[in-house]
Design a protein around this motif. Structure first.
Motif, PDB file in Angstrom:
ATOM      1  N   MET A  30       0.812  -1.210   0.000  1.00  0.00           N
ATOM      2  CA  MET A  30       0.000   0.000   0.000  1.00  0.00           C
ATOM      3  C   MET A  30       0.849   1.266   0.000  1.00  0.00           C
ATOM      4  N   VAL A  31       0.490   2.230  -0.856  1.00  0.00           N
ATOM      5  CA  VAL A  31       1.101   3.555  -0.892  1.00  0.00           C
ATOM      6  C   VAL A  31      -0.018   4.581  -1.021  1.00  0.00           C
ATOM      7  N   PRO A  32      -0.111   5.535  -0.046  1.00  0.00           N
ATOM      8  CA  PRO A  32       0.719   5.707   1.145  1.00  0.00           C
ATOM      9  C   PRO A  32       0.290   4.748   2.264  1.00  0.00           C
ATOM     10  N   TRP A  33       1.181   4.576   3.242  1.00  0.00           N
ATOM     11  CA  TRP A  33       0.877   3.738   4.398  1.00  0.00           C
ATOM     12  C   TRP A  33       1.600   4.297   5.605  1.00  0.00           C
ATOM     13  N   GLU A  34       1.470   3.625   6.737  1.00  0.00           N
ATOM     14  CA  GLU A  34       1.982   4.136   8.008  1.00  0.00           C
ATOM     15  C   GLU A  34       1.401   5.541   8.259  1.00  0.00           C
ATOM     16  N   GLN A  35       2.171   6.445   8.851  1.00  0.00           N
ATOM     17  CA  GLN A  35       1.625   7.768   9.200  1.00  0.00           C
ATOM     18  C   GLN A  35       1.150   8.534   7.983  1.00  0.00           C
ATOM     19  N   ALA A  36       1.785   8.300   6.820  1.00  0.00           N
ATOM     20  CA  ALA A  36       1.381   9.015   5.607  1.00  0.00           C
ATOM     21  C   ALA A  36      -0.056   8.689   5.213  1.00  0.00           C
ATOM     22  N   ALA A  37      -0.524   7.502   5.582  1.00  0.00           N
ATOM     23  CA  ALA A  37      -1.889   7.118   5.242  1.00  0.00           C
ATOM     24  C   ALA A  37      -2.921   7.949   5.983  1.00  0.00           C
ATOM     25  N   CYS A  38      -2.507   8.613   7.051  1.00  0.00           N
ATOM     26  CA  CYS A  38      -3.424   9.439   7.834  1.00  0.00           C
ATOM     27  C   CYS A  38      -3.632  10.822   7.226  1.00  0.00           C
ATOM     28  N   SER A  39      -2.783  11.194   6.288  1.00  0.00           N
ATOM     29  CA  SER A  39      -2.853  12.554   5.754  1.00  0.00           C
ATOM     30  C   SER A  39      -3.271  12.626   4.290  1.00  0.00           C
ATOM     31  N   ARG A  40      -3.193  11.511   3.547  1.00  0.00           N
ATOM     32  CA  ARG A  40      -3.655  11.554   2.161  1.00  0.00           C
ATOM     33  C   ARG A  40      -4.060  10.158   1.690  1.00  0.00           C
ATOM     34  N   LEU A  41      -4.906  10.138   0.664  1.00  0.00           N
ATOM     35  CA  LEU A  41      -5.348   8.886   0.070  1.00  0.00           C
ATOM     36  C   LEU A  41      -4.493   8.546  -1.145  1.00  0.00           C
ATOM     37  N   PRO A  42      -4.489   7.289  -1.567  1.00  0.00           N
ATOM     38  CA  PRO A  42      -3.781   6.954  -2.803  1.00  0.00           C
ATOM     39  C   PRO A  42      -4.373   7.705  -3.993  1.00  0.00           C
ATOM     40  N   THR A  43      -3.512   8.176  -4.863  1.00  0.00           N
ATOM     41  CA  THR A  43      -3.982   8.824  -6.075  1.00  0.00           C
ATOM     42  C   THR A  43      -4.584   7.783  -7.015  1.00  0.00           C
ATOM     43  N   ARG A  44      -5.232   8.262  -8.067  1.00  0.00           N
ATOM     44  CA  ARG A  44      -5.788   7.323  -9.042  1.00  0.00           C
ATOM     45  C   ARG A  44      -4.687   6.456  -9.659  1.00  0.00           C
ATOM     46  N   ALA A  45      -3.554   7.079  -9.954  1.00  0.00           N
ATOM     47  CA  ALA A  45      -2.438   6.321 -10.532  1.00  0.00           C
ATOM     48  C   ALA A  45      -1.894   5.302  -9.539  1.00  0.00           C
ATOM     49  N   GLU A  46      -1.820   5.666  -8.256  1.00  0.00           N
ATOM     50  CA  GLU A  46      -1.340   4.734  -7.243  1.00  0.00           C
ATOM     51  C   GLU A  46      -2.292   3.558  -7.063  1.00  0.00           C
ATOM     52  N   ARG A  47      -3.582   3.813  -7.167  1.00  0.00           N
ATOM     53  CA  ARG A  47      -4.554   2.735  -7.046  1.00  0.00           C
ATOM     54  C   ARG A  47      -4.403   1.748  -8.211  1.00  0.00           C
ATOM     55  N   ALA A  48      -4.253   2.286  -9.416  1.00  0.00           N
ATOM     56  CA  ALA A  48      -4.094   1.422 -10.586  1.00  0.00           C
ATOM     57  C   ALA A  48      -2.797   0.622 -10.494  1.00  0.00           C
ATOM     58  N   SER A  49      -1.733   1.272 -10.033  1.00  0.00           N
ATOM     59  CA  SER A  49      -0.446   0.599  -9.898  1.00  0.00           C
ATOM     60  C   SER A  49      -0.533  -0.517  -8.867  1.00  0.00           C
ATOM     61  N   TYR A  50      -1.221  -0.251  -7.773  1.00  0.00           N
ATOM     62  CA  TYR A  50      -1.395  -1.271  -6.727  1.00  0.00           C
ATOM     63  C   TYR A  50      -2.065  -2.514  -7.306  1.00  0.00           C
ATOM     64  N   LYS A  51      -3.135  -2.323  -8.045  1.00  0.00           N
ATOM     65  CA  LYS A  51      -3.860  -3.468  -8.589  1.00  0.00           C
ATOM     66  C   LYS A  51      -3.015  -4.232  -9.599  1.00  0.00           C
ATOM     67  N   THR A  52      -2.267  -3.507 -10.406  1.00  0.00           N
ATOM     68  CA  THR A  52      -1.383  -4.185 -11.365  1.00  0.00           C
ATOM     69  C   THR A  52      -0.353  -5.035 -10.641  1.00  0.00           C
ATOM     70  N   TRP A  53       0.260  -4.467  -9.608  1.00  0.00           N
ATOM     71  CA  TRP A  53       1.280  -5.181  -8.824  1.00  0.00           C
ATOM     72  C   TRP A  53       0.685  -6.433  -8.190  1.00  0.00           C
ATOM     73  N   ILE A  54      -0.492  -6.285  -7.591  1.00  0.00           N
ATOM     74  CA  ILE A  54      -1.151  -7.421  -6.939  1.00  0.00           C
ATOM     75  C   ILE A  54      -1.495  -8.497  -7.963  1.00  0.00           C
ATOM     76  N   ASP A  55      -2.025  -8.098  -9.111  1.00  0.00           N
ATOM     77  CA  ASP A  55      -2.368  -9.071 -10.147  1.00  0.00           C
ATOM     78  C   ASP A  55      -1.140  -9.877 -10.559  1.00  0.00           C
ATOM     79  N   ARG A  56      -0.010  -9.195 -10.732  1.00  0.00           N
ATOM     80  CA  ARG A  56       1.206  -9.874 -11.162  1.00  0.00           C
ATOM     81  C   ARG A  56       1.776 -10.752 -10.046  1.00  0.00           C
ATOM     82  N   PHE A  57       1.675 -10.277  -8.821  1.00  0.00           N
ATOM     83  CA  PHE A  57       2.108 -11.079  -7.679  1.00  0.00           C
ATOM     84  C   PHE A  57       1.308 -12.379  -7.623  1.00  0.00           C
ATOM     85  N   ALA A  58      -0.016 -12.246  -7.703  1.00  0.00           N
ATOM     86  CA  ALA A  58      -0.887 -13.419  -7.612  1.00  0.00           C
ATOM     87  C   ALA A  58      -0.601 -14.393  -8.750  1.00  0.00           C
TER      88      ALA A  58
END
Length: 391
Positions: free
Chosen positions: A144-172
């Motif tokens: 997850m990006v952002p995470w830890e304390q950074a997760a308290c101050s901002r949400l993942p951008t649209r690009a970060e959300r898409a990147s997360y899903k791509t990474w997870i798909d490839r991991f799986a």
């Protein structure tokens, strides 16, 4: 908006993978045998048969997916303990082998780019299984990006959300049909401090839980903090942990993980596991079981009780008999599916709960690393092994 919770016991840098590049891994035969005493021999039950139902929810069989098969140990450059062990000699080699040769849940995160994650996972799985497809491989996903304390101050951008899903798909996809236990997103309570109470981070974790659980032999354990985080009272305790899990995809997962980065006692964590499992059952998610990190809690204490200078890098205990009144860290119960074994010295009440609600004790945390992050600290590792009561 939920209040910011007690900080986790570790802050993970996105540079954490810089020391573990990805050359082709080969399975090395250790020159000494593992000092960890048969952590998964004579399993207590046959392996689980879990599946994803047509509704997308994980169907649990009530059996333990960690038992009934060997646990693999990765032996190569993706493990920061490996080179120090290989290069050691004599007594130091034997001591370092207690860590290097133990089955561990390696961390994979955003420091591994999307275009490399599949290869890294494939190499890791092949190395850890060493030609035996029945072998269980353990991994930790911290993407997850952002995470830890950074997760308290901002949400993942649209690009970060898409990147997360791509990474997870490839991991799986790289995990494929391998037998795997995956701990998903350590320090799970940070999901509760997302700005304006947003569920965006939790929905991404739930996506990962669904995609990973769809692999035929993968058991996912969504991380929900520890018995001391969320703490009972203002932090919400079990109720808050259940919120993390419900929003984070427990409907898809086999279970949940506890104590990944903390130092709390196995007894307290087993009790928390039982309480969470019962609460989940009341909410319509029966049969969920836990894995508990024991790499850090051989001399347990609640996180906020640490008396030293750096609670994220606690001092290693001075001996096996360090008084309980002195807060320090050492290795706990070695990795095992025998959560209620007599040799762990737990109470009869704890054993009963562990037998029902705990699939195993895993080494998820990495106390031999500076702040459980990097680098590997040989002097620290040696003292951890010398002082553990379980060796």
């Amino acid at each position: 908006m939920p209040s910011v919770l007690l900080p986790a016991a570790v802050l993970i840098s996105l540079a954490a993978g810089a020391l573990s590049t990805s050359p082709h891994s080969t399975h090395h035969k250790a020159s000494t045998s593992s000092p960890v005493s048969s952590p998964v021999s004579s399993p207590v039950s046959s392996s689980v048969s879990s599946s994803v139902s047509s509704s997308g929810a994980r169907a649990t069989s009530g059996r333990n997916p960690l038992a009934g098969r060997p646990w693999g140990t990765y032996e190569g450059p993706q493990e920061m303990a490996w080179a120090p062990y290989v290069n050691a000699t004599g007594r130091h080699k034997k001591l370092l082998g207690y860590i290097a040769l133990a089955p561990k849940a390696k961390w994979f995160g955003a420091w591994i780019p999307n275009n490399q994650i599949a290869q890294r996972v494939q190499e890791y799985v092949a190395n850890a299984q060493a030609g035996d497809p029945s072998t269980l491989v353990q991994m930790t996903v911290f993407r997850m990006v952002p995470w830890e304390q950074a997760a308290c101050s901002r949400l993942p951008t649209r690009a970060e959300r898409a990147s997360y899903k791509t990474w997870i798909d490839r991991f799986a996809g790289a995990v494929g049909s391998a037998h795997a236990a995956i701990v998903l997103q350590p320090d799970g309570p940070f999901a509760l401090c997302a700005p304006h109470g947003s569920k965006v981070p939790s929905k991404l974790v739930a996506y990962a839980a669904k995609v990973l659980s769809a692999q035929p032999h993968t058991s996912v354990y969504v991380e929900a903090g520890a018995a001391d985080w969320p703490h009972a009272g203002a932090q919400g305790g079990v109720h808050a942990a259940v919120r993390i899990l419900v929003h984070g995809g427990i409907r898809h997962a086999h279970g949940f993980a506890l104590n990944s980065t903390h130092f709390d006692s196995t007894t307290a964590e087993v009790a928390r596991a039982a309480a969470i499992a019962r609460a989940l059952a009341r909410k319509g998610f029966p049969g969920r079981t836990a894995v508990i990190n024991t790499s850090t809690n051989g001399h347990p204490y609640e996180y906020g009780a640490y008396t030293g200078r750096d609670p994220d890098n606690p001092k290693v205990c001075g001996s096996r008999t360090t008084p309980a009144s002195r807060t320090c860290a050492t290795l706990g119960i070695p990795p095992t599916a025998h959560s209620a074994a007599h040799r762990w010295g737990l109470s009869a009440a704890t054993d009963r709960l562990a037998r029902k609600y705990v699939d195993g004790y895993l080494w998820i945390g990495r106390p031999w690393l500076y702040r459980q992050n990097q680098p590997f600290v040989t002097k620290r590792a040696l003292q951890l092994v010398r002082t553990t009561p379980w060796r």
